[in-house]
Scaffold this motif. Structure first.
Motif, PDB file in Angstrom:
ATOM      1  N   GLU A  51      -8.062   5.025  -7.243  1.00  9.41           N
ATOM      2  CA  GLU A  51      -7.965   5.693  -5.935  1.00  9.41           C
ATOM      3  C   GLU A  51      -9.239   5.484  -5.120  1.00  9.41           C
ATOM      4  OE1 GLU A  51      -5.041   9.416  -7.257  1.00  9.41           O
ATOM      5  OE2 GLU A  51      -7.124   9.816  -6.757  1.00  9.41           O
ATOM      6  N   GLU A  52     -10.376   5.396  -5.831  1.00  9.33           N
ATOM      7  CA  GLU A  52     -11.668   5.223  -5.160  1.00  9.33           C
ATOM      8  C   GLU A  52     -11.973   3.753  -4.860  1.00  9.33           C
ATOM      9  OE1 GLU A  52     -14.202   8.037  -4.629  1.00  9.33           O
ATOM     10  OE2 GLU A  52     -12.153   8.768  -4.498  1.00  9.33           O
ATOM     11  N   ALA A  76      -2.427  13.252  -6.584  1.00  9.73           N
ATOM     12  CA  ALA A  76      -3.587  12.357  -6.655  1.00  9.73           C
ATOM     13  C   ALA A  76      -4.653  13.020  -7.510  1.00  9.73           C
ATOM     14  CB  ALA A  76      -4.131  12.087  -5.245  1.00  9.73           C
ATOM     15  N   GLY A  99       1.585   3.104  -3.427  1.00  8.70           N
ATOM     16  CA  GLY A  99       0.588   4.037  -3.941  1.00  8.70           C
ATOM     17  C   GLY A  99       0.561   5.347  -3.160  1.00  8.70           C
ATOM     18  N   LEU A 158      -3.540   0.528  -4.610  1.00 13.66           N
ATOM     19  CA  LEU A 158      -3.602   1.935  -5.012  1.00 13.66           C
ATOM     20  C   LEU A 158      -2.826   2.121  -6.317  1.00 13.66           C
ATOM     21  CD1 LEU A 158      -3.001   3.709  -1.572  1.00 13.66           C
ATOM     22  CD2 LEU A 158      -5.082   3.847  -2.963  1.00 13.66           C
ATOM     23  N   ILE A 205      -7.097   6.456 -13.097  1.00 11.17           N
ATOM     24  CA  ILE A 205      -6.355   6.589 -11.832  1.00 11.17           C
ATOM     25  C   ILE A 205      -7.313   6.969 -10.711  1.00 11.17           C
ATOM     26  CG2 ILE A 205      -4.676   8.054 -10.612  1.00 11.17           C
ATOM     27  CD1 ILE A 205      -3.023   8.043 -13.249  1.00 11.17           C
ATOM     28  N   HIS A 206      -8.257   7.869 -11.011  1.00  5.53           N
ATOM     29  CA  HIS A 206      -9.225   8.265  -9.994  1.00  5.53           C
ATOM     30  C   HIS A 206     -10.094   7.073  -9.581  1.00  5.53           C
ATOM     31  CE1 HIS A 206     -12.938  10.500  -8.512  1.00  5.53           C
ATOM     32  NE2 HIS A 206     -11.979  10.802  -7.678  1.00  5.53           N
ATOM     33  N   SER A 237       2.177  -1.533  -8.370  1.00  9.91           N
ATOM     34  CA  SER A 237       1.192  -1.869  -7.338  1.00  9.91           C
ATOM     35  C   SER A 237       0.726  -3.316  -7.565  1.00  9.91           C
ATOM     36  CB  SER A 237       0.018  -0.882  -7.425  1.00  9.91           C
ATOM     37  OG  SER A 237      -0.909  -1.105  -6.398  1.00  9.91           O
ATOM     38  N   GLN A 240       1.480   9.121  -4.647  1.00  8.03           N
ATOM     39  CA  GLN A 240       0.631  10.315  -4.529  1.00  8.03           C
ATOM     40  C   GLN A 240       1.427  11.506  -4.003  1.00  8.03           C
ATOM     41  OE1 GLN A 240      -2.948   9.502  -2.303  1.00  8.03           O
ATOM     42  NE2 GLN A 240      -3.734   8.055  -3.808  1.00  8.03           N
ATOM     43  N   GLU A 250       0.832  -1.217   0.000  1.00  8.37           N
ATOM     44  CA  GLU A 250       0.000   0.000   0.000  1.00  8.37           C
ATOM     45  C   GLU A 250       0.865   1.264   0.000  1.00  8.37           C
ATOM     46  OE1 GLU A 250      -3.756   1.983   2.447  1.00  8.37           O
ATOM     47  OE2 GLU A 250      -2.889   0.085   3.113  1.00  8.37           O
ATOM     48  N   SER A 293      -7.638  13.409  -6.864  1.00 12.64           N
ATOM     49  CA  SER A 293      -8.579  14.187  -6.053  1.00 12.64           C
ATOM     50  C   SER A 293      -7.967  15.490  -5.517  1.00 12.64           C
ATOM     51  CB  SER A 293      -9.074  13.334  -4.876  1.00 12.64           C
ATOM     52  OG  SER A 293      -7.974  12.756  -4.210  1.00 12.64           O
ATOM     53  N   THR A 326       0.541   6.975  -9.879  1.00  8.65           N
ATOM     54  CA  THR A 326      -0.167   8.180 -10.356  1.00  8.65           C
ATOM     55  C   THR A 326       0.656   9.052 -11.322  1.00  8.65           C
ATOM     56  OG1 THR A 326       0.524   9.388  -8.357  1.00  8.65           O
ATOM     57  CG2 THR A 326      -1.616   8.296  -8.281  1.00  8.65           C
TER      58      THR A 326
END
Length: 429
Positions: free
Chosen positions: A293-294, A129, A120, A331, A289-290, A326, A124, A117, A131, A334
């Protein structure tokens, strides 16, 4: 000052520290360390895309890094300590070099964390990221991706803006690019050649551009490669290699990736080399990518690319860009946010430079692998003779008259309300 002139003690000190950074980062190859081998792709295709790629933490442990991570982190820490000892805490060029050392240490930590983890999370930190907001209250990169997708859908619905057929093979693209770039850089400066071993259609090195042997192109693709890979990526590398003192400008840590890719996309736009299909490729990567991330996994991202019209191999290739380094339910990596994120940041920077009458700042974006937050310092370093202005500049950035006029209009147009305009123009559009 040219490189033949004798450097004084202060300049020699900076050059020596800079050379140590360049030397230390040499074996760090992020994309090589995170990519998946052909066996993973073959297994996925054999399962017809029904099973996630066979990648876990052990997969990465079986592919050790090309350097001793602990020793390399220590090497950067020692360089950082020597920068402070020899140049002091607040020396401007020292601050840039120290930040580079910290960044490279973070890159090594990210690569050590492949398949976990932390990979990722560090990604970011380095690349951002989806977001992230650009400024307080502004839309995010994910919002931008969705907004651009809506615009592109409206364009696609017309049905008359089809891409030209890809009638050019790799050897055609090589010949055209070689000829065009020779006109900008001189005959022997840049080599363009075919290659089998690359994932993308093309890749730029220090003084070369590789074209994938089985790739097909149209005129528009070649124009985009000319400005993106040639005028920007190779151009900034050559300008960095031309630096007699701040040699670190020839090498780019992740923070410079955002600036460099943003410059490359901006160049495509102002050289009229971009087009809707190419823009959709960038928005799709941002959206994917979003999604990851979600919480979306590899198969869900793969299906997203299938819905965008990609086949089995194209869907895999695009989804694997999101999850390389990853695991299929981890994740995302990015880095591919750099294109749109960098474009917005660079565009805003140039607009502001024009508004404030600081036009001399703009070409300095090209004096090497620059990072946006260093631009004010770089201006001082050029004035001090520690950094040379760029030797190679794209024509659009040589002509500050035209660029500033364009940005002046752009600055004003940004103040108009599109919603109000849409209501007022309803009867004539």
């Amino acid at each position: 000052m040219n490189s033949q002139q004798k450097l004084d003690d202060y300049q020699l000190c900076i050059r020596a520290l800079s050379d140590r950074i360049v030397e230390a980062q040499t074996p760090i190859r992020v994309l090589d360390a995170v990519k998946w081998d052909d066996g993973i792709r073959d297994g996925f295709l054999k399962a017809k895309g029904k099973q996630p790629p066979a990648v876990d933490r052990d997969y990465y442990l079986s592919r050790p890094l090309a350097f001793d991570a602990a020793a390399k982190k220590l090497e950067f820490q020692n360089i950082e300590r020597d920068i402070t000892r020899q140049l002091g805490q607040f020396n401007p060029v020292g601050q840039i070099m120290r930040r580079m050392c910290k960044e490279y240490r973070m890159v090594i930590r990210m690569l050590e964390a492949r398949g976990t983890e932390d990979f990722g999370l560090i990604s970011q930190e380095l690349y951002g990221a989806a977001s992230d907001a650009f400024h307080a209250g502004d839309p995010t990169l994910a919002d931008l991706g969705l907004m651009l997708s809506d615009y592109l859908n409206n364009i696609a619905a017309r049905g008359d803006l089809e891409d030209e057929p890809k009638v050019l093979g790799a050897s055609d693209a090589v010949n055209i690019l070689q000829q065009r770039l020779a006109g900008v850089f001189g005959d022997d400066t840049i080599r363009v050649f075919e290659s089998d071993g690359i994932l993308a259609d093309a890749a730029a090195g220090a003084d070369y551009i590789k074209i994938r042997s089985d790739a097909r192109f149209n005129e528009r693709d070649v124009k985009a490669l000319e400005v993106h890979e040639g005028l920007v990526h190779v151009g900034t590398t050559l300008n960095g290699l031309n630096q007699p003192i701040c040699t670190f400008l020839a090498k780019g840590p992740p923070s410079s990736t955002v600036t460099q890719e943003g410059l490359a996309i901006l160049m495509e736009v102002i050289a009229f080399a971009s087009y809707p299909t190419r823009l959709r490729k960038l928005t799709n990567r941002t959206r994917a990518i979003h999604m990851a991330e979600e919480g979306a996994d590899f198969l869900e991202v793969f299906e997203f690319f299938r819905e965008q019209g990609y086949g089995l191999e194209g869907g895999y290739s695009n989804a694997s860009r999101v999850f390389r380094g990853s695991v299929p339910n981890g994740l995302p990596f990015t880095k591919d946010l750099s294109y749109l994120k960098g474009f917005i940041l660079i565009y805003n920077y140039i607009q502001l430079a024009v508004r404030k009458g600081k036009l001399e700042q703009i070409p300095l974006l090209f004096c090497g692998k620059t990072t946006l937050e260093d631009m004010r310092t770089l201006r001082k370093l050029v004035d001090e003779g520690l950094v040379l202005p760029p030797k190679y500049l794209p024509p659009q950035f040589q002509d500050m008259n035209a660029l500033s006029a364009w940005m002046c209009f752009s600055n004003f147009l940004n103040h108009l309300s599109l919603d109000r305009i849409e209501a007022d123009y309803a009867n004539i559009l």
